[in-house]
Motif scaffolding. Structure first.
Motif, PDB file in Angstrom:
ATOM      1  N   VAL A   1      19.932 -78.404   5.352  1.00 48.98           N
ATOM      2  CA  VAL A   1      20.308 -79.344   4.452  1.00 48.98           C
ATOM      3  C   VAL A   1      20.000 -79.175   3.003  1.00 48.98           C
ATOM      4  O   VAL A   1      18.680 -78.952   3.021  1.00 48.98           O
ATOM      5  N   THR A   2      20.774 -78.994   2.125  1.00 48.02           N
ATOM      6  CA  THR A   2      20.462 -78.699   0.699  1.00 48.02           C
ATOM      7  C   THR A   2      20.983 -79.881  -0.126  1.00 48.02           C
ATOM      8  O   THR A   2      21.913 -80.582   0.155  1.00 48.02           O
ATOM      9  N   MET A   3      19.950 -80.144  -0.949  1.00 48.25           N
ATOM     10  CA  MET A   3      20.212 -81.504  -1.752  1.00 48.25           C
ATOM     11  C   MET A   3      19.959 -81.028  -3.275  1.00 48.25           C
ATOM     12  O   MET A   3      18.957 -80.685  -3.833  1.00 48.25           O
ATOM     13  N   ASP A   4      21.160 -81.267  -4.124  1.00 49.13           N
ATOM     14  CA  ASP A   4      20.939 -81.042  -5.518  1.00 49.13           C
ATOM     15  C   ASP A   4      21.488 -82.193  -6.320  1.00 49.13           C
ATOM     16  O   ASP A   4      22.130 -83.344  -5.900  1.00 49.13           O
ATOM     17  N   TYR A   5      21.032 -82.499  -7.301  1.00 45.32           N
ATOM     18  CA  TYR A   5      21.042 -83.610  -8.511  1.00 45.32           C
ATOM     19  C   TYR A   5      21.120 -83.201  -9.763  1.00 45.32           C
ATOM     20  O   TYR A   5      20.266 -82.198 -10.174  1.00 45.32           O
ATOM     21  N   ASP A   6      21.591 -83.982 -10.647  1.00 45.36           N
ATOM     22  CA  ASP A   6      21.521 -84.036 -12.138  1.00 45.36           C
ATOM     23  C   ASP A   6      21.984 -84.866 -12.724  1.00 45.36           C
ATOM     24  O   ASP A   6      22.613 -86.080 -12.246  1.00 45.36           O
ATOM     25  N   ALA A   7      21.678 -85.152 -14.182  1.00 42.76           N
ATOM     26  CA  ALA A   7      21.997 -86.388 -14.939  1.00 42.76           C
ATOM     27  C   ALA A   7      22.174 -85.892 -16.380  1.00 42.76           C
ATOM     28  O   ALA A   7      21.468 -84.977 -16.618  1.00 42.76           O
ATOM     29  N   ALA A   8      22.938 -86.579 -17.047  1.00 42.94           N
ATOM     30  CA  ALA A   8      23.404 -86.288 -18.338  1.00 42.94           C
ATOM     31  C   ALA A   8      23.833 -87.473 -18.946  1.00 42.94           C
ATOM     32  O   ALA A   8      24.466 -88.343 -18.452  1.00 42.94           O
ATOM     33  N   PRO A   9      23.367 -87.493 -20.584  1.00 42.03           N
ATOM     34  CA  PRO A   9      23.742 -88.662 -21.300  1.00 42.03           C
ATOM     35  C   PRO A   9      25.168 -88.603 -21.565  1.00 42.03           C
ATOM     36  O   PRO A   9      25.729 -87.104 -21.794  1.00 42.03           O
ATOM     37  N   GLY A  10      25.854 -89.720 -21.864  1.00 41.82           N
ATOM     38  CA  GLY A  10      27.331 -89.618 -22.421  1.00 41.82           C
ATOM     39  C   GLY A  10      27.543 -90.860 -22.946  1.00 41.82           C
ATOM     40  O   GLY A  10      26.622 -91.770 -23.250  1.00 41.82           O
ATOM     41  N   ILE A  11      28.841 -91.081 -23.224  1.00 42.57           N
ATOM     42  CA  ILE A  11      29.331 -92.444 -23.819  1.00 42.57           C
ATOM     43  C   ILE A  11      30.684 -92.728 -22.986  1.00 42.57           C
ATOM     44  O   ILE A  11      31.424 -92.203 -22.599  1.00 42.57           O
ATOM     45  N   ALA A  12      30.285 -94.027 -22.494  1.00 43.59           N
ATOM     46  CA  ALA A  12      31.723 -94.868 -21.835  1.00 43.59           C
ATOM     47  C   ALA A  12      32.307 -95.818 -22.970  1.00 43.59           C
ATOM     48  O   ALA A  12      31.560 -96.393 -23.367  1.00 43.59           O
ATOM     49  N   GLN A  13      33.479 -95.861 -22.682  1.00 43.88           N
ATOM     50  CA  GLN A  13      34.355 -96.829 -23.545  1.00 43.88           C
ATOM     51  C   GLN A  13      34.331 -98.227 -22.541  1.00 43.88           C
ATOM     52  O   GLN A  13      35.038 -98.028 -21.324  1.00 43.88           O
ATOM     53  N   VAL A  14      34.264 -99.197 -23.288  1.00 46.73           N
ATOM     54  CA  VAL A  14      34.105-100.650 -22.198  1.00 46.73           C
ATOM     55  C   VAL A  14      35.263-101.444 -23.068  1.00 46.73           C
ATOM     56  O   VAL A  14      35.093-101.569 -24.183  1.00 46.73           O
ATOM     57  N   ALA A  15      36.007-102.173 -22.124  1.00 45.47           N
ATOM     58  CA  ALA A  15      37.060-103.147 -22.744  1.00 45.47           C
ATOM     59  C   ALA A  15      36.311-104.384 -22.775  1.00 45.47           C
ATOM     60  O   ALA A  15      36.108-104.847 -21.635  1.00 45.47           O
ATOM     61  N   GLU A  16      36.366-105.340 -23.603  1.00 46.11           N
ATOM     62  CA  GLU A  16      35.618-106.335 -23.654  1.00 46.11           C
ATOM     63  C   GLU A  16      36.551-107.462 -24.183  1.00 46.11           C
ATOM     64  O   GLU A  16      37.379-107.475 -25.251  1.00 46.11           O
ATOM     65  N   THR A  17      37.087-108.584 -23.389  1.00 44.60           N
ATOM     66  CA  THR A  17      37.696-109.675 -23.737  1.00 44.60           C
ATOM     67  C   THR A  17      37.064-110.568 -24.709  1.00 44.60           C
ATOM     68  O   THR A  17      35.920-111.108 -24.321  1.00 44.60           O
ATOM     69  N   VAL A  18      37.588-110.781 -25.880  1.00 44.50           N
ATOM     70  CA  VAL A  18      37.082-111.714 -26.648  1.00 44.50           C
ATOM     71  C   VAL A  18      38.078-112.921 -27.194  1.00 44.50           C
ATOM     72  O   VAL A  18      39.244-112.942 -27.102  1.00 44.50           O
ATOM     73  N   TYR A  19      37.601-114.156 -27.359  1.00 42.27           N
ATOM     74  CA  TYR A  19      38.504-115.306 -27.941  1.00 42.27           C
ATOM     75  C   TYR A  19      38.074-115.470 -29.363  1.00 42.27           C
ATOM     76  O   TYR A  19      37.049-116.044 -29.583  1.00 42.27           O
ATOM     77  N   PRO A  20      39.164-115.274 -30.244  1.00 44.40           N
ATOM     78  CA  PRO A  20      38.687-115.512 -31.695  1.00 44.40           C
ATOM     79  C   PRO A  20      38.736-116.876 -31.874  1.00 44.40           C
ATOM     80  O   PRO A  20      39.289-117.780 -31.232  1.00 44.40           O
ATOM     81  N   ASP A  21      37.652-117.224 -32.596  1.00 42.08           N
ATOM     82  CA  ASP A  21      37.058-118.419 -33.346  1.00 42.08           C
ATOM     83  C   ASP A  21      38.050-118.954 -34.628  1.00 42.08           C
ATOM     84  O   ASP A  21      37.338-118.359 -35.576  1.00 42.08           O
ATOM     85  N   PRO A  22      38.987-119.654 -34.395  1.00 42.95           N
ATOM     86  CA  PRO A  22      39.626-119.902 -35.723  1.00 42.95           C
ATOM     87  C   PRO A  22      38.836-120.660 -36.613  1.00 42.95           C
ATOM     88  O   PRO A  22      39.299-120.903 -37.971  1.00 42.95           O
ATOM     89  N   TRP A  23      37.709-121.193 -36.427  1.00 46.87           N
ATOM     90  CA  TRP A  23      36.968-121.897 -37.392  1.00 46.87           C
ATOM     91  C   TRP A  23      36.734-120.739 -38.512  1.00 46.87           C
ATOM     92  O   TRP A  23      36.352-121.291 -39.617  1.00 46.87           O
TER      93      TRP A  23
END
Length: 216
Positions: A90-112
């Motif tokens: 059994v051989t095990m390899d692993y790695d990690a790298a930084p990156g950027i993910a785009q996240v969609a956020e639902t917001v409710y405009p405040d008419p105030w």
């Protein structure tokens, strides 16, 4: 109070994998894909030995990860043996790298503080926030896309028949986390990689595990 007012609780990841939000997650989701040699069956004897270079053998990080893997395999009926007595290597390899993910956020405009300025209403102080606030909700929710720094982590495990030297099974597990610490998700990735073992060849799956309460 900002222009956007109250923020919705729903988050959606707009990239492959699932985002593990640091400090508040109760689950870890991993993308898993396995392949196996045609005709290979998970029959006895289920004995194995880890195969790695002498340099890898000295790495404390690898020793820890391999122990987590050994614990997982033990739960599947596998027994670790010396290399000369094992059916599989059994051989095990692993790695990690930084990156950027785009996240969609639902917001409710405040008419105030909307584009028309403060809205007082007929009785003063009246603020129609939307579906969960005061007023009839004339301002619908909006979606904002933002970039989130993440870490992409991968672990790959290969089974090789010791007698023939041919690879018979392999599995890859991928996780996207905002925590930036691959070691924090590694035990969950390993366990996810062997959920429903042996998995159907070439069929990507999404495995979600609960976070251990004492390790959050």
């Amino acid at each position: 109070m900002t222009k956007w007012g109250r923020r919705g609780a729903f988050w959606a990841l707009m990239a492959l994998g699932s985002l593990w939000l640091a400090g508040c997650a109760t689950t870890v989701t991993t993308e898993v894909t396995a392949f196996r040699q045609a005709g290979w069956q998970n029959d006895a004897p289920r004995t194995y030995a880890f195969e790695h270079t002498s340099q890898q053998e000295e790495q404390l990080e690898r020793q820890t990860f391999e122990q987590w893997l050994a614990d997982t395999l033990s739960g599947l009926g596998f027994e670790q043996r010396p290399a000369g007595q094992a059916r599989y290597l059994v051989t095990m390899d692993y790695d990690a790298a930084p990156g950027i993910a785009q996240v969609a956020e639902t917001v409710y405009p405040d008419p105030w503080y909307g584009p028309w300025g403060p809205y007082w209403g007929p009785y003063g102080g009246y603020r129609p926030y939307g579906p969960w606030g005061w007023g009839p909700g004339y301002w619908p929710p909006q979606t904002v896309i933002r970039d989130v720094p993440v870490t992409y982590s991968n672990v790959r495990v290969y089974f090789k028949d010791a007698a023939s030297g041919k690879r018979v099974y392999q599995v890859t597990a991928t996780n996207t986390t905002e925590s930036g610490n691959p070691a924090a998700v590694m035990p969950y990735m390993i366990r996810s990689a062997f959920a429903d073992f042996p998995a159907e060849s070439g069929r990507p799956r999404r495995v979600t595990l609960e976070v251990d309460k004492d390790k959050k």
